[in-house]
Design a protein around this motif. Structure first.
Motif, PDB file in Angstrom:
ATOM      1  N   VAL A   1     -14.532   4.273 -29.858  1.00 45.34           N
ATOM      2  CA  VAL A   1     -15.363   3.361 -30.638  1.00 45.34           C
ATOM      3  C   VAL A   1     -16.750   3.212 -30.010  1.00 45.34           C
ATOM      4  N   TYR A   2     -17.788   3.355 -30.830  1.00 41.21           N
ATOM      5  CA  TYR A   2     -19.130   3.023 -30.363  1.00 41.21           C
ATOM      6  C   TYR A   2     -19.211   1.504 -30.303  1.00 41.21           C
ATOM      7  N   THR A   3     -19.741   0.982 -29.222  1.00 38.93           N
ATOM      8  CA  THR A   3     -19.885  -0.463 -29.050  1.00 38.93           C
ATOM      9  C   THR A   3     -21.248  -0.764 -28.456  1.00 38.93           C
ATOM     10  N   VAL A   4     -21.599  -2.037 -28.468  1.00 40.07           N
ATOM     11  CA  VAL A   4     -22.769  -2.513 -27.728  1.00 40.07           C
ATOM     12  C   VAL A   4     -22.320  -3.712 -26.910  1.00 40.07           C
ATOM     13  N   LYS A   5     -23.040  -3.951 -25.833  1.00 41.67           N
ATOM     14  CA  LYS A   5     -22.720  -5.085 -24.969  1.00 41.67           C
ATOM     15  C   LYS A   5     -23.450  -6.323 -25.475  1.00 41.67           C
ATOM     16  N   GLU A   6     -22.910  -7.472 -25.167  1.00 41.00           N
ATOM     17  CA  GLU A   6     -23.524  -8.725 -25.602  1.00 41.00           C
ATOM     18  C   GLU A   6     -24.908  -8.916 -25.008  1.00 41.00           C
ATOM     19  N   SER A   7     -25.223  -8.220 -23.925  1.00 38.68           N
ATOM     20  CA  SER A   7     -26.536  -8.326 -23.288  1.00 38.68           C
ATOM     21  C   SER A   7     -27.562  -7.339 -23.856  1.00 38.68           C
ATOM     22  N   ASP A   8     -27.122  -6.448 -24.753  1.00 37.32           N
ATOM     23  CA  ASP A   8     -28.029  -5.456 -25.341  1.00 37.32           C
ATOM     24  C   ASP A   8     -29.017  -6.090 -26.310  1.00 37.32           C
ATOM     25  N   THR A   9     -30.108  -5.379 -26.542  1.00 38.97           N
ATOM     26  CA  THR A   9     -31.084  -5.810 -27.538  1.00 38.97           C
ATOM     27  C   THR A   9     -30.757  -5.156 -28.876  1.00 38.97           C
ATOM     28  N   VAL A  10     -31.340  -5.699 -29.930  1.00 35.89           N
ATOM     29  CA  VAL A  10     -31.149  -5.107 -31.249  1.00 35.89           C
ATOM     30  C   VAL A  10     -31.785  -3.716 -31.282  1.00 35.89           C
TER      31      VAL A  10
ATOM     32  N   THR B   1     -28.842   7.494 -33.607  1.00 30.85           N
ATOM     33  CA  THR B   1     -28.302   8.629 -32.850  1.00 30.85           C
ATOM     34  C   THR B   1     -26.938   9.068 -33.370  1.00 30.85           C
ATOM     35  N   HIS B   2     -26.075   8.112 -33.648  1.00 36.86           N
ATOM     36  CA  HIS B   2     -24.696   8.434 -34.019  1.00 36.86           C
ATOM     37  C   HIS B   2     -24.429   8.366 -35.518  1.00 36.86           C
ATOM     38  N   ARG B   3     -25.459   8.079 -36.298  1.00 38.04           N
ATOM     39  CA  ARG B   3     -25.342   7.999 -37.763  1.00 38.04           C
ATOM     40  C   ARG B   3     -24.224   7.027 -38.172  1.00 38.04           C
ATOM     41  N   ILE B   4     -24.285   5.822 -37.600  1.00 39.40           N
ATOM     42  CA  ILE B   4     -23.302   4.787 -37.891  1.00 39.40           C
ATOM     43  C   ILE B   4     -24.025   3.571 -38.465  1.00 39.40           C
ATOM     44  N   SER B   5     -23.259   2.630 -38.985  1.00 40.86           N
ATOM     45  CA  SER B   5     -23.881   1.478 -39.626  1.00 40.86           C
ATOM     46  C   SER B   5     -23.396   0.136 -39.098  1.00 40.86           C
ATOM     47  N   GLY B   6     -22.541   0.152 -38.090  1.00 40.79           N
ATOM     48  CA  GLY B   6     -22.070  -1.096 -37.522  1.00 40.79           C
ATOM     49  C   GLY B   6     -21.250  -0.853 -36.277  1.00 40.79           C
ATOM     50  N   VAL B   7     -21.291  -1.824 -35.370  1.00 43.26           N
ATOM     51  CA  VAL B   7     -20.533  -1.703 -34.121  1.00 43.26           C
ATOM     52  C   VAL B   7     -20.047  -3.063 -33.647  1.00 43.26           C
ATOM     53  N   PRO B   8     -18.895  -3.066 -32.982  1.00 39.55           N
ATOM     54  CA  PRO B   8     -18.452  -4.305 -32.339  1.00 39.55           C
ATOM     55  C   PRO B   8     -19.347  -4.612 -31.141  1.00 39.55           C
TER      56      PRO B   8
ATOM     57  N   LYS C   1     -14.811  -7.257 -48.582  1.00 40.23           N
ATOM     58  CA  LYS C   1     -15.944  -6.358 -48.861  1.00 40.23           C
ATOM     59  C   LYS C   1     -16.653  -5.935 -47.581  1.00 40.23           C
ATOM     60  N   ILE C   2     -15.844  -5.515 -46.622  1.00 38.72           N
ATOM     61  CA  ILE C   2     -16.400  -5.012 -45.374  1.00 38.72           C
ATOM     62  C   ILE C   2     -16.043  -3.538 -45.220  1.00 38.72           C
ATOM     63  N   LYS C   3     -16.801  -2.831 -44.394  1.00 35.57           N
ATOM     64  CA  LYS C   3     -16.629  -1.385 -44.252  1.00 35.57           C
ATOM     65  C   LYS C   3     -15.687  -1.000 -43.123  1.00 35.57           C
ATOM     66  N   LYS C   4     -15.663  -1.804 -42.059  1.00 38.19           N
ATOM     67  CA  LYS C   4     -14.880  -1.453 -40.875  1.00 38.19           C
ATOM     68  C   LYS C   4     -14.209  -2.684 -40.287  1.00 38.19           C
ATOM     69  N   LEU C   5     -13.087  -2.436 -39.640  1.00 38.36           N
ATOM     70  CA  LEU C   5     -12.357  -3.505 -38.947  1.00 38.36           C
ATOM     71  C   LEU C   5     -12.089  -3.095 -37.506  1.00 38.36           C
ATOM     72  N   PRO C   6     -12.558  -3.893 -36.557  1.00 38.58           N
ATOM     73  CA  PRO C   6     -12.171  -3.629 -35.173  1.00 38.58           C
ATOM     74  C   PRO C   6     -10.665  -3.884 -35.013  1.00 38.58           C
ATOM     75  N   VAL C   7     -10.051  -3.095 -34.138  1.00 32.77           N
ATOM     76  CA  VAL C   7      -8.623  -3.215 -33.857  1.00 32.77           C
ATOM     77  C   VAL C   7      -8.489  -3.652 -32.401  1.00 32.77           C
ATOM     78  N   GLU C   8      -7.653  -4.666 -32.177  1.00 37.81           N
ATOM     79  CA  GLU C   8      -7.468  -5.132 -30.812  1.00 37.81           C
ATOM     80  C   GLU C   8      -5.992  -5.180 -30.452  1.00 37.81           C
ATOM     81  N   ARG C   9      -5.762  -5.084 -29.150  1.00 40.41           N
ATOM     82  CA  ARG C   9      -4.413  -5.228 -28.606  1.00 40.41           C
ATOM     83  C   ARG C   9      -4.536  -6.123 -27.382  1.00 40.41           C
ATOM     84  N   ASN C  10      -3.765  -7.181 -27.367  1.00 40.44           N
ATOM     85  CA  ASN C  10      -3.820  -8.166 -26.273  1.00 40.44           C
ATOM     86  C   ASN C  10      -5.239  -8.694 -26.077  1.00 40.44           C
ATOM     87  N   GLY C  11      -5.956  -8.898 -27.182  1.00 37.58           N
ATOM     88  CA  GLY C  11      -7.292  -9.478 -27.129  1.00 37.58           C
ATOM     89  C   GLY C  11      -8.401  -8.529 -26.727  1.00 37.58           C
TER      90      GLY C  11
END
Length: 155
Positions: free
Chosen positions: A11-20, A29-36, A120-130
């Motif tokens: 999964v492509y992700t960004v950190k909470e400290s990253d900028t927009v 770069t990755h031709r994506i439209s959303g990230v956790p 009406k969302i495009k993607k769902l993050p999946v988690e295990r044990n939080g």
């Protein structure tokens, strides 16, 4: 069939400290439209999509404050190019969605399809044990639900 069987684990992700700006660079770069958005423990703390960015750079409505004796109109004075420049240095959590709809790794695909369709969302993050372990898109659900049925089907 469960989420773990069809999710994308890389999964492509960004950190909470990253900028927009870093987020937008990743989108391009990755031709994506959303990230956790994740914290240092890989827990999901937000989700940012191209829709969040569009809402920020688009025209903002004037805000009207009404009181008993008068009303005030506050205009959005930032011009479009200004909003774009300001956006790049914002912390991602300033515009990311903090209430993230997510599913457990053992969620049934039928329920995932319902969530994706009704919300009406495009993607769902999946988690295990939080912790983030994958992501599922509408396309993933469609591919996995119909690939066997369409074997040999004339396109």
């Amino acid at each position: 069939m469960q989420a773990q069987e069809i999710m994308i684990s890389d999964v492509y992700t960004v950190k909470e400290s990253d900028t927009v700006g870093a987020v937008i660079a990743k989108f391009i770069t990755h031709r994506i439209s959303g990230v956790p958005v994740i914290n240092t423990k890989n827990k999901i703390v937000g989700y940012i999509s191209d829709g969040d960015i569009m809402r920020y750079i688009g025209t903002h409505e004037h805000r009207i404050f009404d009181s008993l004796y008068y009303f005030t109109v506050i205009k959005d004075d930032e011009e479009f190019p200004e909003r774009i420049k300001l956006l790049l240095d914002l912390e991602v959590l300033k515009i990311a969605q903090s209430k993230v709809i997510k599913v457990s790794w053992d969620e049934e695909v039928e329920n995932i399809a319902t969530i994706l369709g009704k919300k009406k969302i495009k993607k769902l993050p999946v988690e295990r044990n939080g912790v983030l372990v994958g992501i599922i898109s509408r396309g993933d659900v469609i591919r996995h639900c119909f690939k066997d049925l369409l074997q040999g089907f004339d396109h």
